[in-house]
Design an enzyme around this catalytic site. Structure first.
Site, short mmCIF file in Angstrom:
data_model
loop_
_atom_site.label_atom_id
_atom_site.label_comp_id
_atom_site.label_asym_id
_atom_site.label_seq_id
_atom_site.Cartn_x
_atom_site.Cartn_y
_atom_site.Cartn_z
N GLU A 50 52.20 43.88 34.66
CA GLU A 50 52.45 44.72 33.50
C GLU A 50 53.26 45.93 33.97
O GLU A 50 52.85 46.60 34.93
CB GLU A 50 51.14 45.18 32.86
CG GLU A 50 51.34 45.97 31.59
CD GLU A 50 50.04 46.41 30.95
OE1 GLU A 50 50.08 47.16 29.96
OE2 GLU A 50 48.97 46.02 31.45
N ARG A 276 40.18 39.56 44.24
CA ARG A 276 41.20 40.60 44.37
C ARG A 276 41.05 41.30 45.71
O ARG A 276 40.00 41.21 46.37
CB ARG A 276 41.10 41.61 43.23
CG ARG A 276 39.81 42.40 43.20
CD ARG A 276 39.77 43.31 41.99
NE ARG A 276 40.84 44.30 42.03
CZ ARG A 276 41.14 45.11 41.03
NH1 ARG A 276 40.47 45.05 39.89
NH2 ARG A 276 42.12 45.99 41.14
N LYS A 286 45.27 51.49 38.64
CA LYS A 286 46.53 52.11 38.23
C LYS A 286 46.27 53.43 37.52
O LYS A 286 47.05 54.38 37.65
CB LYS A 286 47.30 51.17 37.29
CG LYS A 286 48.05 50.06 37.99
CD LYS A 286 48.90 49.32 36.97
CE LYS A 286 49.64 48.16 37.60
NZ LYS A 286 50.45 47.41 36.60
#
Length: 576
Positions: A50, A276, A286
């Site tokens: 994104e 992850r 983020k």
């Protein structure tokens, strides 16, 4: 980090840490089986960031998995931007992501896509769901939707608008698209099961009103699809075979499959999840990284203390070291936290092979060689890299007055001190043996100048009479030295887990006040006067450094420390 988790992680990494890793992982096993069975003829993956921030080291793992597996099995991998939330996205992030993927050494060729390429198609699919009675326009507010959703132990309850007619839903959805309603006034939801034990299946929102200009489509749309809705449709449109994502999307997979099934997608893609990347002394959120930038705690997304790929690049990390790191940690489903020392080990191994050895003095102390001619300059041959015989040698000037590291002289040395001391000898790297005869102090008692004599027959560092000189130090000719600023970067946080704070305190309480130490007045050899940003060096006996790309100016170089020479991870590995 919990001790048992850390020990398990270290054991797993040691077992994988061979020069050529040939061990497959569970995703590769699936791919191999699908290819051998004929289920798929060619694998097709995608990396779907994104564009709402810069990529970090966790994304590097996803990039290496998606592009790396496609490359390994002669498949294809798309770069696709999931740009469905224009309020947080920017073209700056798009360009930075493209640069990072290329920097890591991967090529999407002509397969660059955006979710916004499919906005019309998403809208048409939503119409299909409405006509099938599988989607409805809801008037509940975001707070009410959350309240109606229920809990993990209690089922949700249906919206009073859930049973609107198909005709009414089609009309309202078109009016949403036409901008007749304000943000938050209405949403489109999938009609699934409000009592499902999987919270993601409790009539999730698939479209919301967002009257914000999009970086690619401008004001063409004022309704935007949610990621859980767009994700499987993007994969289907692009003929993705293996949709690889991190483990937090595991509970979203039933919804992924539901959309593909209800829309009658032929040869639907399959989603597979992997753990992850979590790294000590680092935050990967983020949102938190953006806070660091916005609050001026760091000097930008590419600050060398940031875990972003642009930050690592500016700090002097190589793409090969990042890819090697991702290769060593492997692919698994199990949660683990990787020791930052392993990442540092990977860059040391890489730079040890490629970085030119140079001489630099970060805290200079003046040394005068009294018996060396004042007007004489010699050029010493210095090898560029002992690990690379083909790298050759260079000439480094030597003169009567030199600088050495202040720590390399002690007035009252401890036992087994093998550097310069009163009456003692030391070898100057690739030059001569010198002996300290006297020194000068200032009014504060600090040594400001050391006077020595040199042995003219010891050029190259070998004593002509065979006497042993145990210490060897770096030096820089004062007459030829280049003034430089050196930035010593350390962990941005003082704790392995930055979120480990007392109740009521913010995670920023763990910020390391010494994460950046700026040294001015450093002296480096003249070969560093005209190096290029990003060029990498080993400052002998100090560490690995690179020329900073942001603050360096012509005649005023700034060097960033990539990593120190001390390798704690190698010691752990050697014990195995």
């Amino acid at each position: 980090m919990e001790k048992d988790v850390k020990e398990t992680m270290e054991k797993d990494v040691r077992e994988n840490n061979e020069k050529d890793i040939k061990v497959s992982n569970f995703i590769e096993d699936i791919i191999i089986q699908d290819l051998e069975s004929g289920k798929v003829k060619k694998i097709h993956t995608r990396f779907p960031p994104e564009p709402n921030g810069y990529l970090h080291i966790g994304h590097a793992k996803a990039i290496c998995i998606n592009f790396g597996l496609a490359e390994k099995y002669n498949g294809l991998c798309n770069l696709r931007f999931d740009d469905t939330n224009p309020s947080k996205e920017d073209i700056e992030y798009v360009e930075s992501i493209k640069e990072d993927v290329k920097w890591l050494g991967f090529d999407w060729e002509d397969r660059l896509y955006f979710a916004s390429d499919y906005f019309q198609k998403f809208y048409e699919y939503a119409i299909v769901l409405i006509k099938k009675g599988l989607a409805y326009v809801d008037d509940l507010s975001a707070e009410e939707i959350h309240e109606y959703r229920g809990t993990l132990t209690e089922p949700g309850k249906e919206s009073p608008w859930r049973n609107r007619s198909v005709e009414e839903n089609l009309d309202l959805f078109e009016r949403m698209k036409n901008g007749e309603f304000e943000n938050g006034e209405k949403v489109l939801r999938a009609k699934i099961d409000m009592s499902s034990p999987n919270m993601n299946m409790r009539d999730p929102v698939i479209y919301r009103i967002l009257k914000t200009s999009h970086h690619r489509t401008g004001n063409d749309w004022c309704i935007y699809p949610m990621y859980d809705y767009a994700h499987p449709l993007e994969d289907a449109i692009e003929n993705i075979t293996h949709s690889l994502c991190s483990i937090e999307f595991e509970d979203h997979r039933p919804l992924y499959d539901w959309f593909l099934e209800k829309l009658d997608i032929e040869n639907p893609p399959r989603q597979y999840e992997f753990a992850r990347l979590n790294l000590t002394y680092t935050v990967m959120s983020k949102r938190k990284l953006l806070q660091l930038v916005q609050k001026g705690i760091v000097d930008g997304w590419d600050d060398p203390r940031m875990p972003t790929l642009s930050g690592f690049r500016r700090r002097g990390y190589t793409p090969e070291s990042i890819r090697r790191f991702c290769e060593i940690i492997g692919v698994a489903k199990t949660y683990s936290v990787i020791d930052y020392g392993l990442l540092e080990h990977c860059i040391r191994e890489d730079l040890n092979k490629r970085a030119q050895r140079v001489m630099a003095v970060l805290n200079p102390l003046k040394v005068v060689i009294d018996n060396y001619p004042e007007d004489k300059t010699e050029e010493m041959d210095v090898e560029n890299n002992p690990e690379d015989p083909d790298s050759g040698t260079r000439k480094v000037p030597f003169s009567r007055v030199i600088y050495i590291e202040r720590d390399d002289f002690e007035e009252n040395p401890p036992k087994k001190y093998f550097r310069l001391k009163p009456g003692g000898e030391v070898r100057l790297k690739n030059a001569y043996i010198i002996k300290c005869n006297s020194f000068i102090k200032d009014e504060k008692g600090q040594v400001t100048e050391v006077h020595c004599t040199y042995d003219p027959l010891s050029r190259g560092g070998t004593a002509p009479d065979g006497r042993k000189v145990r210490g060897t130090i770096q030096w820089v000719s004062a007459q030829h030295a280049v003034d430089a600023e050196v930035r010593l970067y350390n962990h941005l946080f003082i704790k392995e887990d930055p979120d480990d704070v007392p109740e009521g305190e913010d995670w920023t309480a763990n910020l390391n006040p010494e994460s950046l130490v700026v040294l001015s007045g450093c002296k480096v050899e003249p070969s560093l006067a005209n190096v290029r940003p990003g060029d990498k060096f080993q400052f002998m006996r100090i560490g690995y450094f690179c020329l900073d790309s942001k603050f360096s100016r012509k005649g005023k170089p700034v060097f960033n420390r990539t990593v120190s020479l001390k390798d704690t991870w190698a010691k752990i590995k050697d014990k195995s």
